[in-house]
Design a protein around this motif. Structure first.
Motif, PDB file in Angstrom:
ATOM      1  N   THR A  24       0.508  -0.745  -0.206  1.00 41.44           N
ATOM      2  CA  THR A  24      -0.196   0.009  -0.309  1.00 41.44           C
ATOM      3  C   THR A  24       0.958   1.170   0.042  1.00 41.44           C
ATOM      4  N   PRO A  25       0.383   2.096  -0.486  1.00 38.02           N
ATOM      5  CA  PRO A  25       0.918   3.547  -0.427  1.00 38.02           C
ATOM      6  C   PRO A  25       1.610   4.245   0.841  1.00 38.02           C
ATOM      7  N   ALA A  26       0.677   3.725   2.009  1.00 34.91           N
ATOM      8  CA  ALA A  26       1.189   4.376   2.838  1.00 34.91           C
ATOM      9  C   ALA A  26       2.096   3.686   3.844  1.00 34.91           C
ATOM     10  N   GLN A  27       2.570   2.392   3.553  1.00 40.38           N
ATOM     11  CA  GLN A  27       4.270   1.655   3.443  1.00 40.38           C
ATOM     12  C   GLN A  27       5.535   2.640   3.004  1.00 40.38           C
ATOM     13  N   ALA A  28       4.773   2.911   1.572  1.00 42.05           N
ATOM     14  CA  ALA A  28       5.589   3.608   1.166  1.00 42.05           C
ATOM     15  C   ALA A  28       5.975   4.978   1.758  1.00 42.05           C
ATOM     16  N   VAL A  29       5.035   5.985   2.367  1.00 42.63           N
ATOM     17  CA  VAL A  29       5.050   7.255   3.213  1.00 42.63           C
ATOM     18  C   VAL A  29       5.708   6.700   4.674  1.00 42.63           C
ATOM     19  N   VAL A  30       5.417   5.942   5.366  1.00 43.10           N
ATOM     20  CA  VAL A  30       6.389   5.416   6.789  1.00 43.10           C
ATOM     21  C   VAL A  30       7.597   4.911   6.424  1.00 43.10           C
ATOM     22  N   ALA A  31       7.605   4.452   5.411  1.00 42.30           N
ATOM     23  CA  ALA A  31       9.078   4.273   5.610  1.00 42.30           C
ATOM     24  C   ALA A  31       9.866   4.809   5.036  1.00 42.30           C
ATOM     25  N   ALA A  32       9.565   6.304   4.167  1.00 44.92           N
ATOM     26  CA  ALA A  32      10.703   7.449   4.328  1.00 44.92           C
ATOM     27  C   ALA A  32      10.826   8.271   5.159  1.00 44.92           C
ATOM     28  N   GLY A  33       8.796   8.412   6.359  1.00 44.02           N
ATOM     29  CA  GLY A  33       9.305   9.266   7.258  1.00 44.02           C
ATOM     30  C   GLY A  33      10.796   8.498   8.235  1.00 44.02           C
ATOM     31  N   VAL A  34      10.840   7.361   8.363  1.00 41.17           N
ATOM     32  CA  VAL A  34      11.816   7.139   9.022  1.00 41.17           C
ATOM     33  C   VAL A  34      13.417   6.866   8.855  1.00 41.17           C
ATOM     34  N   ILE A  35      13.047   6.418   7.166  1.00 42.17           N
ATOM     35  CA  ILE A  35      15.006   6.529   6.767  1.00 42.17           C
ATOM     36  C   ILE A  35      15.043   8.214   6.736  1.00 42.17           C
ATOM     37  N   VAL A  36      14.090   9.575   6.706  1.00 40.57           N
ATOM     38  CA  VAL A  36      14.601  10.563   6.539  1.00 40.57           C
ATOM     39  C   VAL A  36      14.744  10.886   8.469  1.00 40.57           C
ATOM     40  N   ALA A  37      13.785  10.397   9.439  1.00 38.45           N
ATOM     41  CA  ALA A  37      14.758  10.119  10.931  1.00 38.45           C
ATOM     42  C   ALA A  37      15.669  10.139  11.198  1.00 38.45           C
ATOM     43  N   ALA A  38      16.415   8.947  10.557  1.00 36.59           N
ATOM     44  CA  ALA A  38      17.322   8.190  10.758  1.00 36.59           C
ATOM     45  C   ALA A  38      18.551   8.485  10.047  1.00 36.59           C
ATOM     46  N   VAL A  39      18.069   9.343   8.767  1.00 38.54           N
ATOM     47  CA  VAL A  39      19.017  10.850   8.288  1.00 38.54           C
ATOM     48  C   VAL A  39      19.443  11.952   9.751  1.00 38.54           C
ATOM     49  N   ILE A  40      18.472  12.165   9.728  1.00 37.73           N
ATOM     50  CA  ILE A  40      18.893  13.705  10.934  1.00 37.73           C
ATOM     51  C   ILE A  40      19.576  12.978  12.383  1.00 37.73           C
ATOM     52  N   ALA A  41      19.061  11.883  12.460  1.00 38.57           N
ATOM     53  CA  ALA A  41      19.443  11.350  14.049  1.00 38.57           C
ATOM     54  C   ALA A  41      20.486  12.077  13.707  1.00 38.57           C
ATOM     55  N   ARG A  46      22.820  17.104  19.577  1.00 37.72           N
ATOM     56  CA  ARG A  46      22.058  17.044  21.194  1.00 37.72           C
ATOM     57  C   ARG A  46      21.695  15.628  21.044  1.00 37.72           C
ATOM     58  N   ARG A  47      22.245  15.138  22.029  1.00 38.82           N
ATOM     59  CA  ARG A  47      21.980  13.579  22.604  1.00 38.82           C
ATOM     60  C   ARG A  47      20.634  13.354  22.462  1.00 38.82           C
ATOM     61  N   LEU A  48      19.265  14.264  23.809  1.00 31.14           N
ATOM     62  CA  LEU A  48      18.275  13.804  23.669  1.00 31.14           C
ATOM     63  C   LEU A  48      17.879  14.183  21.979  1.00 31.14           C
TER      64      LEU A  48
END
Length: 377
Positions: A24-41, A46-48
């Motif tokens: 479903t397209p929702a899986q692609a949206v969630v996966a993109a959010g996970v990738i973006v969060a990982a790159v920004i992390a 800041r540790r927090l």
């Protein structure tokens, strides 16, 4: 890992060309959010902030489990991620707020991306290169006919592959013991860790929302948090008991239920400190760990003594005066042992990592505390 397994994988191409990017397209949206969060992390200073972003990747993974139709895995992932964030906060408050400056951040990021790509490729190759019929294809029918439960995930954990679960809970007991042993190095501090709060701290105080009066270090705790804690604590504990006994036929089980109860204790600790935690659970976490392991092992031994195999389950249909007809599977006692171990693990970590919340709770010498505060990690 990148050069050898990655190179062999590229040369042999042990995967199927057939496949699809998402259901479903929702899986692609969630996966993109996970990738973006990982790159920004990775780029966070800041540790927090980095910890919260890593938590976002975990919650995103849980959402993917939901979209794939795996509520048990999603529930466990949500709970584990929440407990992990709480434990991270207990550690991060003793560390500098920012990471130390280090060179070659781009090089480390490139290595991280390469390892991630190779690991994902290995997972895809492993799932698409299967030629024989998977052994799990018959688990759904066996869960009902042999395990006596409709929740195939829980039946696998407490029956079909109960030996694996036994090893995992033994690791949890060892981990909890190791954490306490590393932090409470002296025998006197270890005795204080057991949670004997003393008669003064156990006595309820009039006009307080919580069971104990806040210590000086926690007097600034939000009154809203105290009110919410008093209203929800017992509800959360009852929810954990419900998940424990319903897990054989619905999402839940001993591990998820223990995490829910552990989160209830975490809320009590955050609202009132160590004294409030001891009032909520006036028990030695080590004793509860041993009791949980004893119950789980005893369940397997009892099956053997009664003429069955070790950890073999039996189904009992009972007619009780008040409850009426009750369908009982003996593996629930194994799950109760898992529940006790997980609750004790969270309790032990709260008392260990969270012990120095006030000046009177610090069980480490001043030099150790100073080193932890000043040394960049």
């Amino acid at each position: 890992m990148v050069a050898l397994p990655g190179g062999v994988m590229l040369a042999g191409r042990p995967w199927s060309a057939e496949g699809r990017a998402w259901d479903t397209p929702a899986q692609a949206v969630v996966a993109a959010g996970v990738i973006v969060a990982a790159v920004i992390a990775v780029r966070a200073s800041r540790r927090l902030t980095a910890m919260i972003l890593v938590g976002v990747t975990g919650y995103g993974t849980a959402v993917l489990f939901v979209l794939h139709g795996a509520p048990d895995l999603a529930l466990t992932q949500f709970l584990v991620e929440t407990v992990t964030i709480a434990m991270f906060v207990l550690v991060l408050r003793r560390l500098p707020p920012r990471f130390s400056r280090r060179p070659s951040r781009r090089g480390r990021a490139a290595i991280g991306v390469a390892v991630g790509v190779v690991a994902a490729g290995m997972a895809y190759a492993a799932t698409s290169a299967r030629q024989a019929e998977p052994i799990s294809s018959g688990f759904a029918d066996l869960a009902v006919s042999y395990g006596g439960g409709d929740n195939v995930v829980n039946v696998i954990l407490v029956d079909i592959r109960a030996w694996d679960t036994m090893g995992e809970i033994a690791v949890l007991v060892a981990a909890a013991t190791g954490v306490a042993s590393l932090i409470f190095r002296g025998s006197a501090a270890l005795r204080r860790r057991t949670g004997s709060p003393g008669p003064a701290s156990r006595t309820p105080v009039a006009g307080r929302w919580l069971a104990t009066a806040p210590r000086p270090a926690t007097e600034g705790t939000s009154i809203i948090l105290q009110v919410v804690t008093r209203l929800l604590f017992h509800v959360i504990v009852l929810l954990s008991v419900y998940l424990l006994f319903s897990g054989h036929n619905a999402p839940g089980g001993g591990f998820a239920a223990g995490l829910v109860c552990g989160l209830a204790l975490t809320v009590r600790y955050l609202a009132g400190g160590r004294a409030e935690l001891n009032a909520a659970a006036p028990v030695d976490a080590g004793a509860v760990l041993g009791a949980g392991l004893f119950v789980s092992v005893g369940t397997g031994a009892a099956a053997m003594l009664l003429g069955g195999d070790v950890l073999q389950s039996a189904t009992l249909d009972l007619s009780l005066p008040v409850l009426g007809e009750v369908h009982l599977v003996t593996s629930v006692f194994f799950d109760i042992g898992v529940y006790l171990i997980v609750v004790a693990l969270v309790l032990d970590i709260l008392r260990s990592l969270g012990a120095p919340i006030g000046a009177d709770d610090i069980s480490m010498d001043d030099s150790s505390v100073k080193t932890m505060k000043e040394e960049p990690v």
